[in-house]
Motif scaffolding. Sequence first.
Motif, PDB file in Angstrom:
ATOM      1  N   VAL A 182      -0.086   0.057   5.766  1.00 45.58           N
ATOM      2  CA  VAL A 182       0.475   1.157   4.977  1.00 45.58           C
ATOM      3  C   VAL A 182       0.187   2.526   5.579  1.00 45.58           C
ATOM      4  O   VAL A 182       0.488   3.543   4.979  1.00 45.58           O
ATOM      5  CB  VAL A 182      -0.076   1.118   3.526  1.00 45.58           C
ATOM      6  N   ARG A 229      12.361   2.865   3.093  1.00 47.25           N
ATOM      7  CA  ARG A 229      11.491   3.187   4.219  1.00 47.25           C
ATOM      8  C   ARG A 229      11.221   1.972   5.104  1.00 47.25           C
ATOM      9  O   ARG A 229      10.838   2.118   6.255  1.00 47.25           O
ATOM     10  CB  ARG A 229      10.167   3.767   3.717  1.00 47.25           C
ATOM     11  N   LEU A 230      11.379   0.785   4.558  1.00 49.12           N
ATOM     12  CA  LEU A 230      11.161  -0.445   5.310  1.00 49.12           C
ATOM     13  C   LEU A 230      12.397  -1.335   5.220  1.00 49.12           C
ATOM     14  O   LEU A 230      13.008  -1.430   4.152  1.00 49.12           O
ATOM     15  CB  LEU A 230       9.951  -1.219   4.753  1.00 49.12           C
ATOM     16  N   ALA A 287       7.917   1.063  -0.901  1.00 45.02           N
ATOM     17  CA  ALA A 287       8.490   1.549   0.350  1.00 45.02           C
ATOM     18  C   ALA A 287       9.842   0.909   0.644  1.00 45.02           C
ATOM     19  O   ALA A 287      10.781   1.583   1.086  1.00 45.02           O
ATOM     20  CB  ALA A 287       7.519   1.291   1.504  1.00 45.02           C
ATOM     21  N   ARG A 291       2.456  -0.942  -2.753  1.00 39.09           N
ATOM     22  CA  ARG A 291       2.926   0.161  -1.918  1.00 39.09           C
ATOM     23  C   ARG A 291       4.085  -0.288  -1.027  1.00 39.09           C
ATOM     24  O   ARG A 291       5.045   0.453  -0.807  1.00 39.09           O
ATOM     25  CB  ARG A 291       1.789   0.684  -1.041  1.00 39.09           C
ATOM     26  N   LEU A 292       3.989  -1.508  -0.512  1.00 38.92           N
ATOM     27  CA  LEU A 292       5.051  -2.034   0.339  1.00 38.92           C
ATOM     28  C   LEU A 292       6.336  -2.227  -0.459  1.00 38.92           C
ATOM     29  O   LEU A 292       7.439  -1.947   0.034  1.00 38.92           O
ATOM     30  CB  LEU A 292       4.610  -3.350   0.974  1.00 38.92           C
ATOM     31  N   ASP A 339       1.529   4.201   7.938  1.00 37.69           N
ATOM     32  CA  ASP A 339       2.687   5.046   8.251  1.00 37.69           C
ATOM     33  C   ASP A 339       3.589   5.285   7.047  1.00 37.69           C
ATOM     34  O   ASP A 339       4.711   5.784   7.194  1.00 37.69           O
ATOM     35  CB  ASP A 339       3.499   4.429   9.388  1.00 37.69           C
ATOM     36  N   LEU A 340       3.101   4.953   5.852  1.00 38.92           N
ATOM     37  CA  LEU A 340       3.914   5.105   4.646  1.00 38.92           C
ATOM     38  C   LEU A 340       3.312   6.164   3.730  1.00 38.92           C
ATOM     39  O   LEU A 340       2.091   6.204   3.547  1.00 38.92           O
ATOM     40  CB  LEU A 340       3.990   3.773   3.883  1.00 38.92           C
TER      41      LEU A 340
END
Length: 211
Positions: free
Chosen positions: A49, A23-24, A18, A14-15, A51-52
Amino acid sequence: MRASDTERDRVAERLREAVAEGRLETDEFEHRLDAALKARTHGELAPLVRDLPSPGSTMEPAGAASPVPAGRDGTWVERIGGPATSRRAFAFWGGFNRGGRWTVGREFTAFAMWGGGHLDLREARFEEREVLVRCFAVMGGIGVTVEPDVHLEVDGVGVMGGFGEYSPMSEEAEPVPGAPRVRIVGFALLGGVDVQRKWSKAGRRKLTGGS
């Protein structure tokens, strides 16, 4: 609850999604990825995660699918995980107080000799879902206050003193799924360790549906 390799990999993916979507920032991604790979519990994974959104989505936060259960009002998810702000307290001919919004270490030691102290966990965060609090009182006293719906274990020894739990009937409640487990151990010599279940003002308002 302990996290599995599969769950750590899912958060890491997921990171990666993102950061690919912008997003990051790279440094934030690297920080979160390192924390995810080192995480031992669900409580450590969920904040990474929360806030994603899910990959390819702009609606559902990825944290909404977290396996970490919520408490009576959903706040336990928010209050478990993160670095400890305090791991010990000491009083000698004096006192200490830990209260309000602080983060309890997974192992916390309190010592009071010819003095006293108070640990208020009702608004605290917890480094992990299970914490161990060691209390030692010598010719002094230590008080510990927790919310009634946590999983609480008290196992201490009093020598010419007392070590135990007391809660008014009005404050009794069943532990809720997702609440932390607090183990309190130690001894009191010519002194006392008093553990009490008591709602905070905010907890009582939420319990009764007040504003």
